[in-house]
Each structure stands twice: as C-alpha cells, then as structure tokens.
Design a protein around this motif. Structure first.
Motif, mmCIF file in Angstrom:
data_model
loop_
_atom_site.group_PDB
_atom_site.id
_atom_site.type_symbol
_atom_site.label_atom_id
_atom_site.label_comp_id
_atom_site.label_asym_id
_atom_site.label_seq_id
_atom_site.Cartn_x
_atom_site.Cartn_y
_atom_site.Cartn_z
ATOM 1 N N PRO A 221 0.842 -1.191 0.000
ATOM 2 C CA PRO A 221 0.000 0.000 0.000
ATOM 3 C C PRO A 221 0.880 1.245 0.000
ATOM 4 C CG PRO A 221 0.030 -0.986 2.198
ATOM 5 C CD PRO A 221 0.782 -1.925 1.268
ATOM 6 N N GLY A 222 0.374 2.327 -0.589
ATOM 7 C CA GLY A 222 1.160 3.563 -0.613
ATOM 8 C C GLY A 222 0.714 4.464 -1.741
ATOM 9 N N GLY A 223 1.319 5.637 -1.810
ATOM 10 C CA GLY A 223 0.960 6.582 -2.860
ATOM 11 C C GLY A 223 1.878 7.779 -2.857
ATOM 12 N N HIS A 224 1.354 8.888 -3.365
ATOM 13 C CA HIS A 224 2.185 10.077 -3.567
ATOM 14 C C HIS A 224 2.255 10.953 -2.330
ATOM 15 C CE1 HIS A 224 0.849 8.841 -7.621
ATOM 16 N NE2 HIS A 224 2.054 9.267 -7.982
ATOM 17 N N ARG B 163 -1.998 8.017 5.938
ATOM 18 C CA ARG B 163 -3.094 8.457 5.068
ATOM 19 C C ARG B 163 -3.327 7.490 3.926
ATOM 20 N NH1 ARG B 163 -2.862 10.629 0.454
ATOM 21 N NH2 ARG B 163 -0.711 11.359 0.615
ATOM 22 N N GLU B 164 -2.256 7.086 3.228
ATOM 23 C CA GLU B 164 -2.422 6.188 2.079
ATOM 24 C C GLU B 164 -2.953 4.818 2.508
ATOM 25 O OE1 GLU B 164 -2.312 6.419 -1.212
ATOM 26 O OE2 GLU B 164 -1.672 8.498 -1.347
ATOM 27 N N VAL B 165 -2.444 4.291 3.623
ATOM 28 C CA VAL B 165 -2.938 2.986 4.089
ATOM 29 C C VAL B 165 -4.420 3.089 4.437
ATOM 30 C CG1 VAL B 165 -2.786 1.269 5.930
ATOM 31 C CG2 VAL B 165 -0.697 2.104 4.842
ATOM 32 N N GLU C 267 -6.624 5.309 3.209
ATOM 33 C CA GLU C 267 -7.407 5.522 1.982
ATOM 34 C C GLU C 267 -7.570 4.240 1.169
ATOM 35 O OE1 GLU C 267 -5.993 10.134 0.962
ATOM 36 O OE2 GLU C 267 -5.330 8.502 -0.335
ATOM 37 N N GLU C 268 -6.531 3.402 1.185
ATOM 38 C CA GLU C 268 -6.529 2.235 0.296
ATOM 39 C C GLU C 268 -7.094 0.981 0.955
ATOM 40 O OE1 GLU C 268 -2.573 1.909 -1.358
ATOM 41 O OE2 GLU C 268 -2.821 3.786 -2.488
ATOM 42 N N THR C 269 -6.978 0.894 2.306
ATOM 43 C CA THR C 269 -7.355 -0.352 2.994
ATOM 44 C C THR C 269 -8.301 -0.146 4.172
ATOM 45 O OG1 THR C 269 -5.585 -0.312 4.673
ATOM 46 C CG2 THR C 269 -5.014 -1.199 2.492
HETATM 47 MG MG MG Z 1 -1.481 3.357 -4.051
#
Ligand code: MG
Ligand code: 8DG
Ligand code: MG
Length: 144
Positions: A39-42, A55-57, A59-61
């Motif tokens: 998981p991850g992002g910008h 935040r990315e974790v 938002e995604e999971t």
């Molecule tokens: Mg991502």
C-alpha cells in the motif's frame, strides 16, 4: 517539438507487518499492472513520510497503523510503462493499531484486493521495485 521529461515524484509505501506476515495487493494501476505491491501513494505538499504512510494505508485499505518508521529509499525509473515515470520511493514500516482489523479494498479501480503474506511465501509476480529488494536479500521484519 521535443516532449519534456516528466519530473521525478515521491512515493511513500508501507511494509505493514502483522505477526509473521505483511500486506500486499495486486495493482490495477497502469504502472505495475497485475503485480503485487505494498500500500502507498504520492507524498503531498507539506506532508511528513509518517503522515503520508498513515493516510495512504487508510485511503486504500481502511486500516489504522502505528509505530510508523522509515526503513529505506530506492530510486525507480519506469521507462517500459505506458507512461514513462520516475519515483523516489520511501519505504516505511508499521503495524496495525488493532491486529484484528481487516483490510478492505476501498479503491477497487486501483487494486484487486489486499491480503497478508508470509515473507518466505510471497505471491508472484511482485511489483519490480519490491522484487529488486527481495532479490537483494532485504527483509522488512525487525531484528532480522
Ligand atoms: Mg497506491
Ligand atoms: P495517490 O493518488 O493515492 O497519491 O497515488 P496512488 O495511486 O496510490 O499511487 P501508487 O501508484 O500506489 O504509488 C505511487 C508510486 O510509488 C508508484 O506509482 C511507484 C512507487 N512505488 C514503488 N514501489 C511501490 C509499492 O510497492 N507500492 C506502491 N503503491 N507504490 C510503489 O516504487
Ligand atoms: Mg493511494
């Protein structure tokens, strides 16, 4: 005229560790499509690596994480993808606030679903930045 090169971007990704397993999902995004990734992002403007990871974790999971710490950074140039891109990827490590919490696939357009995998029994194919780390002998679990 000449096409300008896109700027390198910063990705923040998370080794989310639960007992002897970690969380991976099969990507649906153009970069690394159908490969298993963290998981991850910008990284967003003004954000810390820890805040971006959480935040990315989330938002995604849907998962809430804690004990978030920096692990390593790698330089990844994707020239063979539909859209050439370049990421400086920050690898973080974290654990669940509540080990009983179950991952949800909140962005089904970007991921086929999340699951926990043992380091010695990882799914294939891995997203190549991760595959490269595995081949180098890297291990995300503390005390290894
Ligand atoms: Mg991502
Ligand atoms: P966002 O709009 O939510 O900010 O971005 P995203 O759609 O979640 O971005 P992403 O592609 O999941 O992550 C950003 C970049 O980070 C990705 O395109 C390339 C780089 N990256 C790696 N390794 C990994 C990995 O294992 N997982 C993820 N998610 N990204 C990775 O180099
Ligand atoms: Mg994201």
């Amino acid at each position: 005229g000449p096409v300008p090169s896109p700027e390198p971007k910063v990705g923040v990704v998370v080794f989310l560790l639960r007992f002897q397993t970690l969380l991976l999902g099969k990507r649906r995004s153009s970069i690394g499509h159908s490969t298993f990734a963290l998981p991850g992002g910008h990284l967003e403007f003004g954000e810390s690596f820890e805040d971006c990871a959480a935040r990315e974790v989330k938002e995604e999971t849907g998962l809430d994480i804690e004990k978030i710490e920096f692990v390593t950074v790698t330089n990844n140039v994707f020239l063979d993808e539909p859209k050439p891109s370049h990421y400086v990827t920050i690898f973080m490590r974290a654990v669940l606030k509540d080990p009983q919490q179950v991952p949800q696939n909140i962005e089904p357009d970007k991921c086929d679903g999340w699951d926990w995998y043992e380091w010695d029994n990882l799914p294939k194919p891995l997203f190549w930045p991760l595959e490269k780390m595995v081949l180098s002998g890297f291990n995300p679990f503390p005390g290894v």
